[in-house]
Design an enzyme around this catalytic site. Structure first.
Site, PDB file in Angstrom:
ATOM      1  N   GLY A  22      11.852  44.482 -26.711  1.00  0.00           N
ATOM      2  CA  GLY A  22      13.103  45.241 -26.755  1.00  0.00           C
ATOM      3  C   GLY A  22      13.525  45.549 -28.186  1.00  0.00           C
ATOM      4  CE  LYS A  41      22.573  34.061 -19.392  1.00  0.00           C
ATOM      5  NZ  LYS A  41      21.855  33.781 -18.122  1.00  0.00           N
ATOM      6  CG  ASP A  62      24.040  37.462 -17.160  1.00  0.00           C
ATOM      7  OD1 ASP A  62      23.142  38.247 -16.792  1.00  0.00           O
ATOM      8  OD2 ASP A  62      24.149  36.295 -16.731  1.00  0.00           O
ATOM      9  CB  THR A 125       4.865  42.738 -15.938  1.00  0.00           C
ATOM     10  OG1 THR A 125       3.615  42.056 -16.036  1.00  0.00           O
ATOM     11  CG2 THR A 125       5.583  42.176 -14.728  1.00  0.00           C
ATOM     12  CG  ASP A 126      -0.517  43.685 -16.473  1.00  0.00           C
ATOM     13  OD1 ASP A 126       0.256  42.706 -16.522  1.00  0.00           O
ATOM     14  OD2 ASP A 126      -1.546  43.768 -17.178  1.00  0.00           O
ATOM     15  CD  GLU A 127       2.054  38.366 -15.842  1.00  0.00           C
ATOM     16  OE1 GLU A 127       2.327  37.424 -15.094  1.00  0.00           O
ATOM     17  OE2 GLU A 127       2.048  38.272 -17.076  1.00  0.00           O
ATOM     18  CE1 TYR A 151       8.308  38.099 -16.143  1.00  0.00           C
ATOM     19  CE2 TYR A 151       5.908  38.145 -15.935  1.00  0.00           C
ATOM     20  CZ  TYR A 151       7.085  38.688 -16.431  1.00  0.00           C
ATOM     21  OH  TYR A 151       7.043  39.828 -17.207  1.00  0.00           O
ATOM     22  CE  LYS A 155       9.801  42.475 -15.274  1.00  0.00           C
ATOM     23  NZ  LYS A 155      10.965  42.906 -16.123  1.00  0.00           N
ATOM     24  CG  ASN A 180      -0.944  39.589 -20.890  1.00  0.00           C
ATOM     25  OD1 ASN A 180      -1.205  40.027 -19.777  1.00  0.00           O
ATOM     26  ND2 ASN A 180      -0.602  38.334 -21.120  1.00  0.00           N
ATOM     27  CG  ASN A 249      -7.211  33.783 -21.442  1.00  0.00           C
ATOM     28  OD1 ASN A 249      -6.877  34.952 -21.627  1.00  0.00           O
ATOM     29  ND2 ASN A 249      -6.614  33.007 -20.541  1.00  0.00           N
ATOM     30  N   PRO A 274      -0.792  26.304 -12.124  1.00  0.00           N
ATOM     31  CG  PRO A 274       0.844  24.931 -11.207  1.00  0.00           C
ATOM     32  CD  PRO A 274       0.359  25.495 -12.507  1.00  0.00           C
ATOM     33  CG  HIS A 276      -4.130  30.821 -14.622  1.00  0.00           C
ATOM     34  ND1 HIS A 276      -4.651  30.045 -15.620  1.00  0.00           N
ATOM     35  CD2 HIS A 276      -3.827  32.008 -15.184  1.00  0.00           C
ATOM     36  CE1 HIS A 276      -4.664  30.733 -16.743  1.00  0.00           C
ATOM     37  NE2 HIS A 276      -4.174  31.935 -16.498  1.00  0.00           N
TER      38      HIS A 276
HETATM   39  P1  NAD Z   1      11.471  38.186 -24.335  1.00  0.00           P
HETATM   40  O1  NAD Z   1      11.469  36.951 -23.510  1.00  0.00           O
HETATM   41  O2  NAD Z   1      10.978  38.156 -25.735  1.00  0.00           O
HETATM   42  O3  NAD Z   1      12.969  38.782 -24.412  1.00  0.00           O
HETATM   43  C1  NAD Z   1      13.800  38.879 -23.296  1.00  0.00           C
HETATM   44  C2  NAD Z   1      15.201  39.246 -23.819  1.00  0.00           C
HETATM   45  O4  NAD Z   1      16.071  39.399 -22.689  1.00  0.00           O
HETATM   46  C3  NAD Z   1      15.818  38.171 -24.726  1.00  0.00           C
HETATM   47  O5  NAD Z   1      16.420  38.788 -25.850  1.00  0.00           O
HETATM   48  C4  NAD Z   1      16.867  37.516 -23.826  1.00  0.00           C
HETATM   49  O6  NAD Z   1      17.959  36.970 -24.556  1.00  0.00           O
HETATM   50  C5  NAD Z   1      17.279  38.685 -22.951  1.00  0.00           C
HETATM   51  N1  NAD Z   1      17.848  38.263 -21.663  1.00  0.00           N
HETATM   52  C6  NAD Z   1      17.329  37.354 -20.780  1.00  0.00           C
HETATM   53  N2  NAD Z   1      18.136  37.237 -19.711  1.00  0.00           N
HETATM   54  C7  NAD Z   1      19.165  38.118 -19.904  1.00  0.00           C
HETATM   55  C8  NAD Z   1      20.308  38.468 -19.135  1.00  0.00           C
HETATM   56  N3  NAD Z   1      20.559  37.900 -17.957  1.00  0.00           N
HETATM   57  N4  NAD Z   1      21.149  39.405 -19.625  1.00  0.00           N
HETATM   58  C9  NAD Z   1      20.913  39.988 -20.833  1.00  0.00           C
HETATM   59  N5  NAD Z   1      19.855  39.677 -21.601  1.00  0.00           N
HETATM   60  C10 NAD Z   1      18.988  38.760 -21.142  1.00  0.00           C
HETATM   61  O7  NAD Z   1      10.709  39.273 -23.468  1.00  0.00           O
HETATM   62  P2  NAD Z   1       9.656  40.400 -23.873  1.00  0.00           P
HETATM   63  O8  NAD Z   1       8.321  39.793 -23.979  1.00  0.00           O
HETATM   64  O9  NAD Z   1      10.208  41.202 -24.995  1.00  0.00           O
HETATM   65  O10 NAD Z   1       9.670  41.264 -22.528  1.00  0.00           O
HETATM   66  C11 NAD Z   1      10.617  42.311 -22.361  1.00  0.00           C
HETATM   67  C12 NAD Z   1      10.394  42.959 -21.014  1.00  0.00           C
HETATM   68  O11 NAD Z   1       9.050  43.464 -20.932  1.00  0.00           O
HETATM   69  C13 NAD Z   1      10.561  42.015 -19.824  1.00  0.00           C
HETATM   70  O12 NAD Z   1      11.230  42.703 -18.802  1.00  0.00           O
HETATM   71  C14 NAD Z   1       9.139  41.677 -19.409  1.00  0.00           C
HETATM   72  O13 NAD Z   1       9.064  41.383 -18.040  1.00  0.00           O
HETATM   73  C15 NAD Z   1       8.420  42.959 -19.773  1.00  0.00           C
HETATM   74  N6  NAD Z   1       6.994  42.796 -20.101  1.00  0.00           N
HETATM   75  C16 NAD Z   1       6.612  41.904 -21.055  1.00  0.00           C
HETATM   76  C17 NAD Z   1       5.267  41.796 -21.389  1.00  0.00           C
HETATM   77  C18 NAD Z   1       4.776  40.826 -22.453  1.00  0.00           C
HETATM   78  O14 NAD Z   1       3.552  40.654 -22.598  1.00  0.00           O
HETATM   79  N7  NAD Z   1       5.626  40.200 -23.216  1.00  0.00           N
HETATM   80  C19 NAD Z   1       4.319  42.598 -20.742  1.00  0.00           C
HETATM   81  C20 NAD Z   1       4.758  43.514 -19.770  1.00  0.00           C
HETATM   82  C21 NAD Z   1       6.113  43.603 -19.478  1.00  0.00           C
HETATM   83  P1  TYD Z   2       0.706  34.201 -21.200  1.00  0.00           P
HETATM   84  O1  TYD Z   2       0.896  34.599 -22.619  1.00  0.00           O
HETATM   85  O2  TYD Z   2       1.583  33.143 -20.625  1.00  0.00           O
HETATM   86  O3  TYD Z   2       0.787  35.549 -20.344  1.00  0.00           O
HETATM   87  P2  TYD Z   2       0.537  35.775 -18.752  1.00  0.00           P
HETATM   88  O4  TYD Z   2       1.887  36.198 -18.315  1.00  0.00           O
HETATM   89  O5  TYD Z   2      -0.503  36.822 -18.685  1.00  0.00           O
HETATM   90  O6  TYD Z   2       0.117  34.539 -18.099  1.00  0.00           O
HETATM   91  O7  TYD Z   2      -0.808  33.735 -20.980  1.00  0.00           O
HETATM   92  C1  TYD Z   2      -1.896  34.588 -21.254  1.00  0.00           C
HETATM   93  C2  TYD Z   2      -3.167  33.867 -20.815  1.00  0.00           C
HETATM   94  O8  TYD Z   2      -3.340  32.704 -21.625  1.00  0.00           O
HETATM   95  C3  TYD Z   2      -3.106  33.398 -19.383  1.00  0.00           C
HETATM   96  O9  TYD Z   2      -4.401  33.501 -18.783  1.00  0.00           O
HETATM   97  C4  TYD Z   2      -2.736  31.936 -19.489  1.00  0.00           C
HETATM   98  C5  TYD Z   2      -3.391  31.520 -20.812  1.00  0.00           C
HETATM   99  N1  TYD Z   2      -2.694  30.418 -21.516  1.00  0.00           N
HETATM  100  C6  TYD Z   2      -3.381  29.264 -21.844  1.00  0.00           C
HETATM  101  O10 TYD Z   2      -4.590  29.135 -21.579  1.00  0.00           O
HETATM  102  N2  TYD Z   2      -2.697  28.265 -22.464  1.00  0.00           N
HETATM  103  C7  TYD Z   2      -1.378  28.352 -22.771  1.00  0.00           C
HETATM  104  O11 TYD Z   2      -0.799  27.390 -23.322  1.00  0.00           O
HETATM  105  C8  TYD Z   2      -0.683  29.559 -22.434  1.00  0.00           C
HETATM  106  C9  TYD Z   2       0.781  29.720 -22.743  1.00  0.00           C
HETATM  107  C10 TYD Z   2      -1.393  30.575 -21.807  1.00  0.00           C
END
Ligand code: NAD
Ligand code: TYD
Length: 338
Positions: A22, A41, A62, A125-127, A151, A155, A180, A249, A274, A276
């Protein structure tokens, strides 16, 4: 309707704008000449330092609180929702917060978009597609939702609310589903920043199970470029995948050790997560057809530049690792590593 008629100079509410992706997105919109308000938040993952030097209006609150959304969204033409609980391992320890923010919070934002007739872009997310068998084609946007973790289920719940609001109330809403994401300012609970910073500290690298899981790695700037394109040119009711480069990985772990100078003795194979997912793989043709072209290569520069950022910005991550994080780390890893 696409927003391409107002290419820049839009007023946008970015929720979750103090987080990893963000904050990068806020930076990008401001550079394009948009006016940005942020609603965040400031959970453990939110960090105002991520927005230092970036012009924006900040609202702490929030997304699940309608009054906070009303205040922050006043006068905006679009909402881009990054706010979420985002870490799979934390969702396994306690799913409730995930439902409140990722499902209920999304619905509150959608209500605002509905009543004020503005665009809502849901960052997903692709998840939500669940794991894709090895050798199977990358999945397109019409693949079934088969979320595996609390999670990804939360989503998916948010995504389904978005599509229901489009169909039922004709809300101008759409979804991106990113892979990711990696780059600067990612909270060090996720795989890459956890392993990079642990390697710098000489701490163990806890690989879940056999480490043969596969993820697609997407640079944060490429992810934000895809979201921006969908925001300006995407069609309501549509989903756009934003894919990355697929790697196993353990290959990534070996590259991290090379780039950080960490010892291979730091690697520990620990009890698996669990449920995974073994593999994620998405087809981004639809977004490419809108004009998306990723600029970063994971192997040729992307990962290295990320490792360099963590090497040069210890003042960003060291304080994080000494706070609430320590308690989480203990719960998540102590018995695995003992
Ligand atoms: P992050 O965990 O770094 O940040 C999340 C932010 O949301 C934080 O600033 C937190 O304070 C805020 N937040 C949480 N709950 C809130 C609430 N109830 N009200 C207002 N703010 C709130 O997350 P990120 O990695 O930057 O991910 C951002 C978005 O992208 C998420 O929706 C996530 O699902 C999506 N996404 C992330 C990834 C990734 O690899 N990180 C990949 C695909 C999609
Ligand atoms: P993560 O960053 O948690 O993203 P995802 O949401 O895709 O699970 O993890 C990326 C990959 O790395 C996933 O296969 C889980 C693995 N992983 C570990 O092996 N050890 C770790 O401590 C963490 C956090 C992730």
């Amino acid at each position: 309707m696409p927003l391409s008629s107002t290419l820049t100079g839009m007023r946008v509410l970015v929720t979750g704008g103090a987080g990893f992706i963000g904050s990068q997105f806020v930076r990008r919109l401001v550079e394009s000449g948009d006016e940005v308000s942020v609603l965040d938040k400031l959970t453990y993952a939110g960090n105002r330092a991520n927005l230092e030097g970036v012009e924006h209006r900040f609202h702490e609150g929030d997304i699940a609180d309608p009054a906070a959304v009303e205040r922050a969204a006043e006068g905006v033409e679009a909402i881009v929702n990054f706010a979420a609980e985002t870490h799979v391992d934390r969702s396994i320890l306690g799913p409730a917060e995930f439902i409140l923010t990722d499902v209920l919070g999304t619905q509150v934002l959608l209500d605002y978009a509905r009543h004020h007739q503005i665009r809502h872009l849901q960052v997903s997310t692709d998840e939500v597609y669940g794991d894709i068998p090895l050798g199977a084609d990358a999945c397109a946007e019409d693949a079934p939702i088969r979320a595996s973790s609390p999670y990804s289920a939360s989503k998916a719940g948010g995504d389904l609310q978005v599509l229901a609001y489009v169909r039922t109330y004709d809300v101008d809403a759409l979804i991106t589903r990113g892979a990711n994401t990696y780059g600067a300012r990612q909270y060090p609970e996720k795989f890459l920043p956890l392993f990079i910073t642990n390697a710098f500290e000489g701490s163990h690298l806890p690989v879940y199970g056999d480490g043969k899981q596969r993820r697609e790695w997407l640079h944060v700037e490429d992810h934000c470029a895809g979201i921006e394109l969908a925001l300006r040119k995407g069609e309501a009711g549509n989903v756009y995948n934003v894919g990355g480069q697929e790697r196993e990985n353990m290959d990534v772990v070996r590259r991290i050790l090379d780039l950080t100078g960490g010892s291979p003795d730091l690697v520990r194979h620990v009890a698996d997560r669990p449920g995974h997912d073994r593999r994620y793989a998405v087809d981004s043709t639809k977004l490419r057809n809108l004009g998306w072209q990723p600029q970063h290569s994971f192997d040729a520069g992307g990962l290295e530049e990320t490792v360099d950022w963590y090497r040069d910005n210890r003042e960003w991550w060291e304080p994080i690792k000494s706070g609430e994080y320590k308690q989480y780390y203990e719960t998540q890893y102590a018995s695995r590593l003992s």
